[in-house]
Design an enzyme around this catalytic site. Structure first.
Site, PDB file in Angstrom:
ATOM      1  N   ASP A  46       0.849  -1.193   0.000  1.00 56.27           N
ATOM      2  CA  ASP A  46       0.000   0.000   0.000  1.00 56.27           C
ATOM      3  C   ASP A  46       0.887   1.245   0.000  1.00 56.27           C
ATOM      4  OD1 ASP A  46      -1.881   2.103   0.628  1.00 56.27           O
ATOM      5  OD2 ASP A  46      -3.227   0.551   1.380  1.00 56.27           O
ATOM      6  N   SER A  87      -7.170   4.057  -1.154  1.00 59.28           N
ATOM      7  CA  SER A  87      -6.875   2.625  -1.140  1.00 59.28           C
ATOM      8  C   SER A  87      -8.111   1.762  -1.400  1.00 59.28           C
ATOM      9  CB  SER A  87      -6.242   2.221   0.191  1.00 59.28           C
ATOM     10  OG  SER A  87      -4.984   2.843   0.315  1.00 59.28           O
ATOM     11  N   THR A 140      -7.951  -1.997   1.982  1.00 62.87           N
ATOM     12  CA  THR A 140      -7.408  -2.930   0.986  1.00 62.87           C
ATOM     13  C   THR A 140      -7.987  -4.344   1.123  1.00 62.87           C
ATOM     14  OG1 THR A 140      -5.402  -1.588   0.975  1.00 62.87           O
ATOM     15  CG2 THR A 140      -5.294  -3.721  -0.139  1.00 62.87           C
ATOM     16  N   GLU A 256      -0.847  -8.116   2.032  1.00 59.72           N
ATOM     17  CA  GLU A 256      -0.630  -6.666   1.960  1.00 59.72           C
ATOM     18  C   GLU A 256       0.449  -6.179   2.926  1.00 59.72           C
ATOM     19  OE1 GLU A 256      -3.609  -3.996   3.484  1.00 59.72           O
ATOM     20  OE2 GLU A 256      -3.015  -2.380   2.149  1.00 59.72           O
ATOM     21  N   ASP A 261       2.172   2.694   3.349  1.00 58.07           N
ATOM     22  CA  ASP A 261       1.318   3.874   3.162  1.00 58.07           C
ATOM     23  C   ASP A 261       1.285   4.776   4.402  1.00 58.07           C
ATOM     24  OD1 ASP A 261      -1.028   5.337   1.850  1.00 58.07           O
ATOM     25  OD2 ASP A 261      -2.005   4.534   3.645  1.00 58.07           O
ATOM     26  N   ASP A 303      -1.376   0.011  -4.805  1.00 56.07           N
ATOM     27  CA  ASP A 303      -2.646   0.650  -5.163  1.00 56.07           C
ATOM     28  C   ASP A 303      -2.415   2.094  -5.624  1.00 56.07           C
ATOM     29  OD1 ASP A 303      -1.792   1.289  -2.602  1.00 56.07           O
ATOM     30  OD2 ASP A 303      -3.749   1.017  -1.650  1.00 56.07           O
ATOM     31  N   HIS A 304      -1.308   2.700  -5.113  1.00 53.38           N
ATOM     32  CA  HIS A 304      -0.946   4.092  -5.426  1.00 53.38           C
ATOM     33  C   HIS A 304       0.346   4.371  -4.700  1.00 53.38           C
ATOM     34  CE1 HIS A 304      -2.036   4.936  -1.322  1.00 53.38           C
ATOM     35  NE2 HIS A 304      -3.176   4.268  -1.522  1.00 53.38           N
TER      36      HIS A 304
END
Ligand code: MG
Ligand code: ZN
Length: 368
Positions: A46, A87, A140, A256, A261, A303-304
């Site tokens: 993430d 997310s 997520t 994950e 993140d 995811d980003h």
């Protein structure tokens, strides 16, 4: 003439036997090829952009398991309503193949449920699992199993876990199951459904077979740099693989690295590098498994990106030092890398929307 006749008969019988044996062997081989289990291990970092991967590589002295991937692609991460995704929309795009609005959990722009890759796997009698370093109800993992209008609905998301046949899930967020506004105790309900419900890391790790609902924290698991066991993510992932391996169809596992993140939002490079090292160790173990197994597709992506991280002058492999600058406290909209390994990995090369990840996984499984 009589001798020759019996001779031909022997020859004829011999050829028939050889032909039938060859035919049977061929058919058997074909059948066993068709029955090979199909397994996907999807690993999501993430907020993990290229700079986060580089930071982890520097902290590791110059090497990372990312270097073992031969196929690399780029994923465009925009959501349906914003160039910059959150997310929830990011994971929903990957899990369902549809762009949706930020905060949406497994639902489309119309707020209606979309079937996820995990649910397709369940429907096709595959084993399914999730291992995370955040609450299991967090955006997520939730987007693979739940269908809710907003990521903030943790208690409703927890209820959605009871509507599925997921075989194993391990993460934090126990309070959303047993300290609920509606007074229900979902841990008891999970037990009644046949899960072994375990509520600390050691008893989670001790489960060797059967279904597992594993909780390692009341809410957020610790950050690695604040003391989370650095063997947790790696070992829980290998445990989930082992628990699902009895299924002859195969399995779907989502892993994950949730807190890369969170380090980005805090603009905390120590936080990020520790989580990256943790994720990297887990990737190494998964690649070892997949290389040995030969029939497992491993996908590592994000995811980003979070934080707009850059590595600047002063960064050193030798000193394992990262000189970091951040341009944002939030997510950014740059493309994120996709790494693929194993059968079916070739289709992950190129530049594509994050939604394509869903269709590529569906194709690998042969689901419709
Ligand atoms: Mg997440
Ligand atoms: Zn975030």
């Amino acid at each position: 003439m009589k001798q020759l006749g019996s001779h031909s008969r022997v020859l004829f019988t011999l050829f028939t036997v050889i032909f039938l044996t060859a035919f049977t062997l061929h058919a058997k081989k074909k059948k066993s090829e068709e029955k090979k289990p199909r397994k996907i291990i999807l690993m999501i970092g993430d907020g993990m952009g290229l700079a986060q991967i580089c930071a982890g590589t520097v902290a590791n002295g110059g090497y990372s398991h990312f270097q073992r991937f031969k196929v690399i692609g780029l994923s465009r991460t925009s959501s349906a309503d914003d160039y910059i995704t959150d997310s929830a929309a990011g994971a929903t795009a990957i899990s369902t193949g549809k762009k949706t609005y930020n905060k949406a959990i497994g639902v489309g722009v119309d707020s209606l449920p979309l079937k996820t890759i995990l649910e397709y796997a369940e429907e096709n009698k595959y084993a399914t699992g999730m291992v995370v370093t955040c609450p299991i109800t967090h955006a997520t993992p939730a987007s693979f199993i739940a269908h809710q209008a907003s990521r903030s609905m943790d208690e409703q998301i927890a209820l959605d876990f009871l509507k599925t046949d997921i075989d194993v899930f391990i993460g934090g967020g126990k309070i959303f199951f047993d300290k609920r506004a509606d007074g229900r105790n979902l841990l008891t309900e999970l037990s009644a459904k046949g899960y072994q419900v375990k509520t600390d890391t050691a008893s989670v790790a001790a489960v060797k077979n059967g279904k597992l609902a594993g909780f390692i924290a009341d809410k957020d698991p610790k950050a690695v740099y604040l003391g989370r066991d650095t063997s947790y993510l790696r070992n829980a992932t290998l445990q989930a693989i082992q628990l699902m391996s009895n299924n002859l169809n195969g399995f779907f596992l989502m892993v994950e690295g949730s807190q890369i993140d969170w380090g980005g939002h805090e603009n905390n490079i120590e936080y990020i590098t520790a989580e990256m090292l943790d994720f990297n160790r887990t990737i190494g173990a998964v690649l070892d498994y997949a290389a040995n197994d030969g029939n497992t597709l491993v996908i590592v992506t994000a995811d980003h990106e979070t934080g707009g991280l850059s590595l600047n002058e002063g960064t050193s492999y030798r000193q394992k030092k990262v000189s970091a600058k951040f341009s944002s406290k939030a997510h950014t909209g740059i493309m994120v890398p996709v790494f693929a390994f194993g059968p079916g990995s070739e289709q992950f090369a190129g530049i594509y929307e994050n939604t394509e990840l869903f269709y590529k996984m569906m194709k690998f499984y042969g689901f419709r």
